[in-house]
Design an enzyme around this catalytic site. Sequence first.
Site, PDB file in Angstrom:
ATOM      1  CD  GLU A 188       1.023  16.419 -15.779  1.00 45.99           C
ATOM      2  OE1 GLU A 188       1.823  16.028 -14.796  1.00 45.99           O
ATOM      3  OE2 GLU A 188      -0.327  16.315 -16.212  1.00 45.99           O
ATOM      4  CG  HIS A 213      20.742  25.038  -1.900  1.00 47.58           C
ATOM      5  ND1 HIS A 213      20.499  26.410  -1.158  1.00 47.58           N
ATOM      6  CD2 HIS A 213      20.826  24.507  -0.306  1.00 47.58           C
ATOM      7  CE1 HIS A 213      20.053  26.683   0.371  1.00 47.58           C
ATOM      8  NE2 HIS A 213      20.622  25.351   0.680  1.00 47.58           N
TER       9      HIS A 213
END
Lengths: 297, 524
Positions: free
Chosen positions: A216, A255
């Site tokens: 997945e 980030h």
Amino acid sequence: MAILVNEKSRVIVQGITGREGMVRARLMKDYGTRVIAGVTPGKGGEFVYNIPVFDSVEEAWEKTGPIDISVVFVPAALVKNAALEAIDAGVKLIVLIPDRVPIHDVLEISRFAQLKGARFVGPNTLGLVSPGKAVIGMIGGRAEKASEWFRPGPIGVSSRSGGMTSAISYYLTEAGLGQSTIIHVGGDAVVGLSHPEVMELFERDGQTELIVMFGEIGSTQEERVAGLIEAGKLTKPVIVYIGGKAAKSGTRFSHAGAIVEGSRGSHAGKVEILKKVGAHVVDTIADIPRKATELIE
Amino acid sequence: MARLYEYQSKELLKEAGIRVPEGSAASSPEEARRITQEIGKPVVIKIQVWVTGRAGLGGIQFAASPEEAKAKTQALLRMKVKNFIVEKVLVEEKLAIESEYFAGLVIDDAAKSPLLVFSSVGGTGVEDIARKSPEKISRISIDVLKGLKKYEVRNMVRRTGLSGKVLTQLSSILARLYKVAHTYDARSVEINPLVLAEDGLVYAADCHFTVDDYAVFRHPELGIEVAREFDRPPTELERIAYHVEEKDHRGTFYFLQMMENIMEKDMALGFNGAGGGGSMMSMDAVLNRGFKLANYCDTSGNPSASKVYRAARIILSQPNIKGYFASGSGVASQEQFHSARGLVKAFYAEKMSIPAVIRLGGNFEEKAIEILEAYLKDIPGKVEGYGKDDPPEFCAQRMGELIKDNDFGLHRVVPVEETKPPSDCYSFDTVTGKISIDHNKCLDCRSHGCIEACSAGILQLHDGRPVLAIGKEDAKKGKCTECLACEIFCKFHARDAVFIDLPIPGLNEYRDKVIKNSNEMVRK
């Protein structure tokens, strides 16, 4: 052969007196799994389908002998303690069925298991089956269905989706192809045995000739499998389906995640790298039995 | 992942001993003025919404005086940014920036441990810096049993080339960052930038904190209403659905709206998947046939019939869908007839007039299909049930044919009227609802099939009337599994004496609004 579980494995059920624990203890026992004990604190001395219940894993071990596998059916918030208890008692394979287990709990279970030389499957897993030998967890639902849907044979199945674990295996059986072991590795972001670890077990298993993997989007499991193939550590043919092509990709906020993962995790990225290393990537589930038939011959 | 706003994230950091700029959140211009006055210095005003790049969107403003802060806040509040309306701003002292760093924590699925990341360069574009100058980044995989040691974080900072007083400050911040992440079950935390100001002190100038959805129950103090990540605020219907899920942990129920203002030409379907993998496969099948999905919904993991009923009612609160499509993996381990009964109750209550294709493959699928087809043959719409040997592609094709060959039109949201039994009749509470049995109707009933139908076996006959064979408290605690079998049996085979009330808080009010809106559309 088969991996992780066979007809000799000695199995206990933690949370055997609960709603799911009770029903699935029956499935396992009816199928032929050696369910030697159950554990529910405070219910020691009772019986569930003639399986003796104890107050702790340690007690179950003392009174019934060594335990190979514990399958855990307790509420999510209690999973960490149940798993640590089983690992501490010396059990080497823990199968964590519940979903919604906090991720920091899973990390702690993982580290403790590593220190004690134990492994775990899940959380959020339907379990695993070595057809004709034993079923662990709730896969198949009822023993007669598990016997009808899954047949012994040469194909190892590993899936991140519970329903698709059964579906793929059933369609293989329908095509006349049996399975060595089928395993739902669990649907969560961090799981005990993930695809790459299962692939290494299938690689060493004498019964397994071909592997089917249902991947997945998200996580790095499929990319790590590609790494194994590239490094020559996985030489058996692998058929792969990656789900989630239609899913909208979420906005990435972290980030730090981007620094660590780069472009890994996307549908296109996974398909590309697996194709590159020579895995047989298919576009629909219906292609799996066709491709498997072709490769087995 | 449940996100916290910047001001909430900073409150957690502050509590953990990480220095943040002085300030607080304001919901009105006057509040912003007061905060600025208290700070007594020039301030920065930042919109509190879950989007990146706020500065570029005009969402970050500076003010030199309390009056200026008030005026700037006036303009920022109610501003619409990507799907979010600004409801709060963070007013805080403006830092005189010397250098910017980055600190973050993520969960590494391969190492199965928390990963702490530090960069001696921060600000926007930090991932590009990581690619170009890897020497400026250091990371450590944390041993959760040993904990994070001070020397480990000191070495992390040292390896990026920093030293002296800033090194000790940063080390302490990193150690505290892990601690607060662990305490609040963070899925990820990020301080960017981490700022060295001209006063020589290091401040967390911005922070994103996401909490593990599965651990939100341990942190009621965080006040997280919907523990899921959205790229927009949750819709009213999503909030209603989330509260159903929150109150009933038997199985999973996930509901996400994917379209607004659905039109006929959209060919939109109400989608009810089961299981992540099976749902994705089924979505692919209908999308490939040119349908759109009004919503994504997953009812799996052995949900109670009552939960599937609520899911279906919520899906059917979306006007103008052309059909109802349900399909999971196809070979489910769970008994499929529970879902079938939930759908029967919902479709019947709705008097649904659009076609439905329901693929309930797996254990007891024959019984599930029989329930659907037997009990739904008289509703205005048409319902077809399928099993594991019918692929999703075929079911999607049937959906298309049913829509094309009949003139069902669009789904209309109408008031649902259910015949309720007298309020003083025999009744007992269940986990999420209430079962009433009108015993006056039971007296001339010869079948009493409700007792046999009850899958938990908790009903018995007393003086010719069905009553609980267990205590009412036990029924409420979950001995009654809300399988809905007694009600369905009685409705279709006996006296229609059983009524199961399964409230969905907020749904009627929501539907009233939908109905009002569509009436207005018609008038126009």
